[in-house]
Design a protein around this motif. Structure first.
Motif, PDB file in Angstrom:
ATOM      1  N   CYS A  43       0.844  -1.203   0.000  1.00  0.00           N
ATOM      2  CA  CYS A  43       0.000   0.000   0.000  1.00  0.00           C
ATOM      3  C   CYS A  43       0.874   1.245   0.000  1.00  0.00           C
ATOM      4  N   LEU A  44       1.902   1.246   0.832  1.00  0.00           N
ATOM      5  CA  LEU A  44       2.817   2.393   0.889  1.00  0.00           C
ATOM      6  C   LEU A  44       3.598   2.537  -0.410  1.00  0.00           C
ATOM      7  N   SER A  46       2.823   1.583  -3.326  1.00  0.00           N
ATOM      8  CA  SER A  46       1.971   1.934  -4.458  1.00  0.00           C
ATOM      9  C   SER A  46       1.840   3.445  -4.613  1.00  0.00           C
ATOM     10  N   ASP A  47       2.127   4.158  -3.538  1.00  0.00           N
ATOM     11  CA  ASP A  47       2.046   5.625  -3.576  1.00  0.00           C
ATOM     12  C   ASP A  47       3.359   6.288  -3.951  1.00  0.00           C
ATOM     13  N   GLY A  48       4.452   5.530  -4.000  1.00  0.00           N
ATOM     14  CA  GLY A  48       5.730   6.124  -4.362  1.00  0.00           C
ATOM     15  C   GLY A  48       6.903   5.402  -3.728  1.00  0.00           C
ATOM     16  N   GLU A  49       8.084   5.985  -3.899  1.00  0.00           N
ATOM     17  CA  GLU A  49       9.316   5.372  -3.402  1.00  0.00           C
ATOM     18  C   GLU A  49       9.495   5.614  -1.900  1.00  0.00           C
ATOM     19  N   HIS A  50      10.023   4.586  -1.231  1.00  0.00           N
ATOM     20  CA  HIS A  50      10.324   4.690   0.197  1.00  0.00           C
ATOM     21  C   HIS A  50      11.569   3.862   0.492  1.00  0.00           C
ATOM     22  N   THR A  91       9.723   0.697  -4.674  1.00  0.00           N
ATOM     23  CA  THR A  91       8.422   1.138  -5.174  1.00  0.00           C
ATOM     24  C   THR A  91       7.686  -0.057  -5.782  1.00  0.00           C
ATOM     25  N   ARG A  98       0.056  -1.809  -8.836  1.00  0.00           N
ATOM     26  CA  ARG A  98      -0.541  -0.732  -8.037  1.00  0.00           C
ATOM     27  C   ARG A  98      -2.064  -0.817  -8.046  1.00  0.00           C
ATOM     28  N   ARG A  99      -2.642  -1.070  -9.218  1.00  0.00           N
ATOM     29  CA  ARG A  99      -4.107  -1.184  -9.304  1.00  0.00           C
ATOM     30  C   ARG A  99      -4.616  -2.408  -8.549  1.00  0.00           C
ATOM     31  N   THR A 102      -4.615  -1.435  -4.907  1.00  0.00           N
ATOM     32  CA  THR A 102      -5.669  -0.447  -4.674  1.00  0.00           C
ATOM     33  C   THR A 102      -7.045  -1.093  -4.700  1.00  0.00           C
ATOM     34  N   HIS A 106      -9.824  -1.394  -1.736  1.00  0.00           N
ATOM     35  CA  HIS A 106     -11.169  -0.824  -1.895  1.00  0.00           C
ATOM     36  C   HIS A 106     -12.229  -1.894  -1.617  1.00  0.00           C
TER      37      HIS A 106
END
Length: 119
Positions: A43-44, A46-50, A91, A98-99, A102, A106
């Protein structure tokens, strides 16, 4: 109607099924997402690089555990890594992954709140 009356229909359905390679890859991906820590990481990601340090803090797990989960996700092809000096940035790999994350979140939210399903 008897089951034997649908033999032709069953054959047509069978042709629409994905092949063993696709089914194997999909089950491997879903198996990786079936762990709570890995799903939170995805989840994290999917929103970008960490980097690992920020992921450790965010999910509240030990650094070795997060590193092992990231290694498994990487081997499964769900995450990518990019080096920035000494830091490793992770990432989610591609829009499909990612979908997938997500959509499953949902669907879980709808199930948890009792909100009706929709297309």
């Amino acid at each position: 109607m008897y089951a034997r009356d649908n033999v032709v229909g069953a054959s047509e359905l069978q042709q629409r099924l994905p092949g063993d390679t696709e089914v194997g890859a999909a089950t491997d991906m879903l198996r990786m997402l079936a762990d709570g820590t890995r799903l939170r990481l995805m989840c994290l990601l999917s929103d970008g690089e960490h980097d690992v340090t920020s992921l450790v803090v965010a999910v509240g797990a030990a650094r070795p555990a997060v590193s092992q989960h990231l290694a498994k996700l990487r081997l499964a092809g769900l995450v990518t890594i990019r080096r920035d000096g000494r830091r490793a940035l992770y990432t989610a790999r591609g829009g499909h992954v990612r979908r997938l994350v997500t959509e499953v979140m949902h669907a879980a939210a709808h199930r948890g709140t009792g909100e009706p399903e929709h297309d």
